[in-house]
Design an enzyme around this catalytic site. Structure first.
Site, PDB file in Angstrom:
ATOM      1  N   ASN A   9       6.890   8.696  -5.775  1.00 13.96           N
ATOM      2  CA  ASN A   9       6.631   7.265  -5.938  1.00 13.96           C
ATOM      3  C   ASN A   9       5.138   7.051  -6.165  1.00 13.96           C
ATOM      4  O   ASN A   9       4.341   7.093  -5.228  1.00 13.96           O
ATOM      5  CB  ASN A   9       7.103   6.511  -4.693  1.00 13.96           C
ATOM      6  CG  ASN A   9       6.892   5.014  -4.823  1.00 13.96           C
ATOM      7  OD1 ASN A   9       6.642   4.498  -5.909  1.00 13.96           O
ATOM      8  ND2 ASN A   9       6.986   4.300  -3.711  1.00 13.96           N
ATOM      9  N   LYS A  11       3.656   4.369  -7.082  1.00 10.01           N
ATOM     10  CA  LYS A  11       3.228   3.006  -6.715  1.00 10.01           C
ATOM     11  C   LYS A  11       2.327   2.445  -7.830  1.00 10.01           C
ATOM     12  O   LYS A  11       2.607   2.639  -9.003  1.00 10.01           O
ATOM     13  CB  LYS A  11       2.569   3.018  -5.342  1.00 10.01           C
ATOM     14  CG  LYS A  11       3.473   3.621  -4.258  1.00 10.01           C
ATOM     15  CD  LYS A  11       2.897   3.524  -2.880  1.00 10.01           C
ATOM     16  CE  LYS A  11       3.838   4.170  -1.879  1.00 10.01           C
ATOM     17  NZ  LYS A  11       3.373   4.045  -0.489  1.00 10.01           N
ATOM     18  N   HIS A  95      11.459  -1.426  -0.185  1.00 15.19           N
ATOM     19  CA  HIS A  95      10.277  -0.706   0.298  1.00 15.19           C
ATOM     20  C   HIS A  95       9.424  -1.653   1.143  1.00 15.19           C
ATOM     21  O   HIS A  95       9.306  -2.840   0.841  1.00 15.19           O
ATOM     22  CB  HIS A  95       9.466  -0.170  -0.885  1.00 15.19           C
ATOM     23  CG  HIS A  95       8.453   0.864  -0.485  1.00 15.19           C
ATOM     24  ND1 HIS A  95       7.270   0.533   0.125  1.00 15.19           N
ATOM     25  CD2 HIS A  95       8.457   2.228  -0.591  1.00 15.19           C
ATOM     26  CE1 HIS A  95       6.580   1.632   0.367  1.00 15.19           C
ATOM     27  NE2 HIS A  95       7.274   2.672  -0.058  1.00 15.19           N
ATOM     28  N   GLU A  97       6.386  -2.155   1.385  1.00 16.55           N
ATOM     29  CA  GLU A  97       5.316  -2.858   0.675  1.00 16.55           C
ATOM     30  C   GLU A  97       5.851  -4.068  -0.078  1.00 16.55           C
ATOM     31  O   GLU A  97       5.149  -5.069  -0.241  1.00 16.55           O
ATOM     32  CB  GLU A  97       4.607  -1.876  -0.260  1.00 16.55           C
ATOM     33  CG  GLU A  97       3.793  -0.841   0.518  1.00 16.55           C
ATOM     34  CD  GLU A  97       3.521   0.439  -0.249  1.00 16.55           C
ATOM     35  OE1 GLU A  97       2.885   1.336   0.346  1.00 16.55           O
ATOM     36  OE2 GLU A  97       3.929   0.559  -1.414  1.00 16.55           O
ATOM     37  N   GLU A 167      12.144   4.993   6.282  1.00 16.74           N
ATOM     38  CA  GLU A 167      10.686   4.969   6.163  1.00 16.74           C
ATOM     39  C   GLU A 167      10.095   4.059   7.235  1.00 16.74           C
ATOM     40  O   GLU A 167       9.973   2.851   7.020  1.00 16.74           O
ATOM     41  CB  GLU A 167      10.272   4.439   4.785  1.00 16.74           C
ATOM     42  CG  GLU A 167      10.508   5.387   3.639  1.00 16.74           C
ATOM     43  CD  GLU A 167       9.648   5.010   2.443  1.00 16.74           C
ATOM     44  OE1 GLU A 167       9.062   5.907   1.855  1.00 16.74           O
ATOM     45  OE2 GLU A 167       9.545   3.824   2.126  1.00 16.74           O
ATOM     46  N   GLY A 173       1.629   5.924   4.332  1.00 16.71           N
ATOM     47  CA  GLY A 173       0.239   5.931   3.884  1.00 16.71           C
ATOM     48  C   GLY A 173      -0.790   5.941   4.995  1.00 16.71           C
ATOM     49  O   GLY A 173      -1.977   5.765   4.744  1.00 16.71           O
ATOM     50  N   SER A 212       4.178   9.732   5.104  1.00 22.62           N
ATOM     51  CA  SER A 212       3.114  10.715   5.352  1.00 22.62           C
ATOM     52  C   SER A 212       3.623  12.150   5.416  1.00 22.62           C
ATOM     53  O   SER A 212       3.172  12.953   6.234  1.00 22.62           O
ATOM     54  CB  SER A 212       2.351  10.358   6.638  1.00 22.62           C
ATOM     55  OG  SER A 212       1.749   9.086   6.527  1.00 22.62           O
TER      56      SER A 212
END
Length: 259
Positions: A9, A11, A95, A97, A167, A173, A212
């Site tokens: 991904n 992003k 996701h 985000e 996740e 991240g 991560s």
């Protein structure tokens, strides 16, 4: 046997120079894989370009998002038919985000899931808890609520041949990685829950982990045989590290299949 699905991904990263420099390296490592299946999730504007570069390979294309509308006055959006038209196979939805920065709620994400399935693509449903929710021991409740929001408008059969990516939001991240026993507990809990509704469906679901993942912690995941892939973010942007990670995953899978 299910191949282990690794999705890169990217992003909001990458450009033509990045793609042209790295795509042949990814294609080369892909030719040596027996146990891993690769897919790339670039920004929208590069989907078709990368699709042309991936022709005659077994690497699949993943979209990072999709709109719930098929056409019309929805400036800036991309429809499921457009994704199909350029060869996309998987679509990431839910996701963290998107949930945080674009205020996407579980109802909208559920509609996207149903839409993706209806048009024959494969949804990657991201679920997970915040750090505060984890501290309050709400992880399982939060994950099941995100599953149930889809079940409210469909039945459990909708999960057939789909992907659920656990996740934890606090691990994305940040460099923090969830305790492997906790990851196993959460994924097995979700499996058990879906199995209680339809034990056959759960065998056709891919369970991924994201958050991560890197070269140094990857071995630990293969001590637990409960996941079918990784959703890789930051590491996939540094080609050397990404290739090393893929090679290590392939080696682990090879050892598992010999045992």
């Amino acid at each position: 046997m299910k191949k282990f699905l690794i999705i890169a991904n990217w992003k909001l990263n990458g450009n033509y120079n990045f793609i042209n420099k790295n795509i042949n390296i990814i294609k080369k490592i892909n030719n040596s894989l027996n146990y891993c299946q690769l897919s790339i999730a670039p920004p929208y504007v590069y989907l078709n370009y990368i699709n042309n570069l991936l022709k005659n390979t077994s690497i699949f294309l993943t979209a990072q998002n999709v709109d719930i509308h098929l056409k019309g006055s929805f400036t800036g959006e991309i429809s499921i038919n457009m994704l199909k038209d350029i060869g996309v196979k998987y679509v990431i939805i839910g996701h963290s985000e998107r949930r945080i920065y674009h205020n996407e709620d579980i109802d909208l994400i559920s509609k996207k899931f149903i839409l993706i399935k209806k048009y024959g693509l494969i949804p990657i449903l991201c679920i997970g808890e915040t750090e505060q929710q984890k501290k309050n021991k709400l992880t399982e409740k939060i994950c099941i609520n995100q599953i149930n929001s889809i079940l409210k408008i469909s039945n459990v059969n909708i999960f057939n041949k789909s992907i659920i990516a656990y996740e934890p939001l606090w691990a994305i991240g940040t460099g923090k990685i969830a305790d492997l026993n906790e990851v196993k507990k959460v994924i097995l809990f979700i499996r058990k829950y879906i199995s209680s509704l339809n034990k056959d469906i759960v065998e056709n679901i891919y369970f991924q982990y994201g958050g991560s993942v890197n070269y140094f912690n990857i071995d630990n995941f293969f001590k637990k045989k409960y996941i079918n892939g990784f959703l890789i973010g930051k590491v996939s942007l540094t080609i050397k590290n990404f290739i090393l990670l893929i090679e290590k995953i392939e080696k682990n899978l090879q050892l598992l299949n010999r045992s």
